[in-house]
Design an enzyme around this catalytic site. Structure first.
Site, PDB file in Angstrom:
ATOM      1  N   HIS A   1       3.004   4.888   1.485  1.00  0.00           N
ATOM      2  CA  HIS A   1       2.631   3.922   2.193  1.00  0.00           C
ATOM      3  C   HIS A   1       1.449   4.282   3.104  1.00  0.00           C
ATOM      4  O   HIS A   1       1.602   5.371   3.365  1.00  0.00           O
ATOM      5  CB  HIS A   1       3.594   2.932   2.532  1.00  0.00           C
ATOM      6  CG  HIS A   1       4.121   3.267   3.904  1.00  0.00           C
ATOM      7  ND1 HIS A   1       5.375   4.065   3.711  1.00  0.00           N
ATOM      8  CD2 HIS A   1       3.824   3.117   5.220  1.00  0.00           C
ATOM      9  CE1 HIS A   1       5.686   4.540   4.992  1.00  0.00           C
ATOM     10  NE2 HIS A   1       4.744   3.839   5.785  1.00  0.00           N
TER      11      HIS A   1
ATOM     12  N   ASN B   1       8.117  -9.510 -12.784  1.00  0.00           N
ATOM     13  CA  ASN B   1       9.111  -9.255 -11.685  1.00  0.00           C
ATOM     14  C   ASN B   1       8.644  -9.853 -10.432  1.00  0.00           C
ATOM     15  O   ASN B   1       7.746 -10.141  -9.989  1.00  0.00           O
ATOM     16  CB  ASN B   1       9.712  -7.855 -11.405  1.00  0.00           C
ATOM     17  CG  ASN B   1      10.159  -7.364 -12.693  1.00  0.00           C
ATOM     18  OD1 ASN B   1      11.005  -8.046 -13.522  1.00  0.00           O
ATOM     19  ND2 ASN B   1       9.570  -5.988 -13.070  1.00  0.00           N
TER      20      ASN B   1
ATOM     21  N   ASP C   1      -0.229   3.439   6.866  1.00  0.00           N
ATOM     22  CA  ASP C   1       0.059   2.744   8.118  1.00  0.00           C
ATOM     23  C   ASP C   1      -1.557   2.380   8.614  1.00  0.00           C
ATOM     24  O   ASP C   1      -2.432   3.335   8.655  1.00  0.00           O
ATOM     25  CB  ASP C   1       0.672   3.732   8.944  1.00  0.00           C
ATOM     26  CG  ASP C   1       1.725   4.095   8.869  1.00  0.00           C
ATOM     27  OD1 ASP C   1       2.734   3.410   8.040  1.00  0.00           O
ATOM     28  OD2 ASP C   1       2.482   4.975   9.402  1.00  0.00           O
TER      29      ASP C   1
ATOM     30  N   HIS D   1      -0.425  -1.114  13.036  1.00  0.00           N
ATOM     31  CA  HIS D   1       1.023  -0.889  12.961  1.00  0.00           C
ATOM     32  C   HIS D   1       1.542  -0.679  14.450  1.00  0.00           C
ATOM     33  O   HIS D   1       2.795  -0.849  14.570  1.00  0.00           O
ATOM     34  CB  HIS D   1       1.217   0.232  12.014  1.00  0.00           C
ATOM     35  CG  HIS D   1       2.762   0.558  11.777  1.00  0.00           C
ATOM     36  ND1 HIS D   1       3.768  -0.416  11.748  1.00  0.00           N
ATOM     37  CD2 HIS D   1       3.339   1.818  11.673  1.00  0.00           C
ATOM     38  CE1 HIS D   1       4.845   0.339  11.342  1.00  0.00           C
ATOM     39  NE2 HIS D   1       4.476   1.878  11.460  1.00  0.00           N
TER      40      HIS D   1
HETATM   41 MN    MN Z   1       4.847   3.337   8.088  1.00  0.00          MN
END
Ligand code: MN
Length: 259
Positions: free
Chosen positions: A74, A63, A76, A80
């Site tokens: 997730h 895919n 960071d 960021h």
């Molecule tokens: Mn984040």
């Protein structure tokens, strides 16, 4: 092999140590953080098939993914946030891998979050936790257990009202304490981001991101299964994809804990 690693393998095989998956499934139904419309937002997850044992690829299935760096469970990175933009080793491809592994300190505020969706962890509460479990060690992942991950309905998980989202997080003073008074790797939460839902209205806005990333610390969002970890005694491995200049990345977060 070192004696310790031999014992680790033996205990995993014997089942006296377990691997706890702190990761949410990643797919089209993964909730994505909403921002006020004046800001650009991150897309949801799109998974498009390239082939599945058919004419485009008779023997194989694969895919194409489209998603924001900050989607689902997730990581960071310090870059960021604007406060972390000039720090050394502040992005996904430059953080030393050693810094992805550390002992977990799980602070259970699930009862508080159940009573008050806007609950904020305070330094006093951290000190009370330390009085019971010991001082947060150097290089720890501090994980805020709220049981928020048990909200499987995306609307209840994001919990957006007319005045914006409501979800638990850190008081500014708690982020300052963890970043300055304790030398942690970062914080992990069960909510969509490492700041409280209402943190856009705080001073400064999004204080946990501002303070943690300004101090070179990391964030882990949308964790789950924190209720399967002891307050201390687990080791967390949280390694983002090595995205060049990456500000964050979906990842598989694993904890090794006594069974
Ligand atoms: Mn984040």
């Amino acid at each position: 092999m070192s004696q310790l690693l031999s014992q680790l393998v033996a205990e995993l095989q014997a089942g006296t140590l377990k691997v706890v998956d702190l990761t949410q499934p990643l797919g089209p139904n993964t909730p994505v953080i909403g921002l006020p419309p004046i800001f650009a937002s991150s897309p949801g997850v799109t998974i498009e098939q390239i082939s599945r044992y058919d004419a485009p690829g008779p023997g194989w299935y694969w895919n194409t993914l489209q998603l924001g760096e900050h989607t689902g469970t997730h990581f960071d990175a310090p870059v960021h946030w604007v406060t972390g933009k000039d720090l050394p080793d502040n992005r996904c491809d430059t953080i030393p891998a050693r810094r992805f592994v550390g002992p977990a300190c799980v602070i259970d505020v699930s009862a508080d979050a159940a009573a008050d969706a806007d609950f904020l962890l305070t330094p006093e509460r951290i000190l009370a936790w330390e009085a019971e479990h010991g001082r947060i060690p150097t290089g720890a992942w501090v994980l805020l257990r709220t049981d928020w991950s048990k909200r499987t309905d995306p609307a209840a998980f994001l919990n957006v009202g007319a005045d914006g989202p409501h979800s638990p997080g850190f008081a500014k003073a708690a982020s300052e304490f963890l970043a300055s008074e304790r030398d942690i790797l970062g914080v992990g939460v069960e909510t969509v981001g490492t700041d409280a839902g209402q943190a856009g209205t705080f001073d400064p806005p999004f204080p946990n991101h501002t303070i943690m990333h300004g101090a070179g610390k990391f964030g882990l969002a949308s964790l789950c299964n924190l209720d399967q970890l002891p307050a201390t005694g687990a080791v967390v491995i949280a390694a983002p994809l090595k995205i060049v200049d990456g500000s964050g990345s979906p990842l598989r977060v694993l904890a090794i804990a006594p069974a």
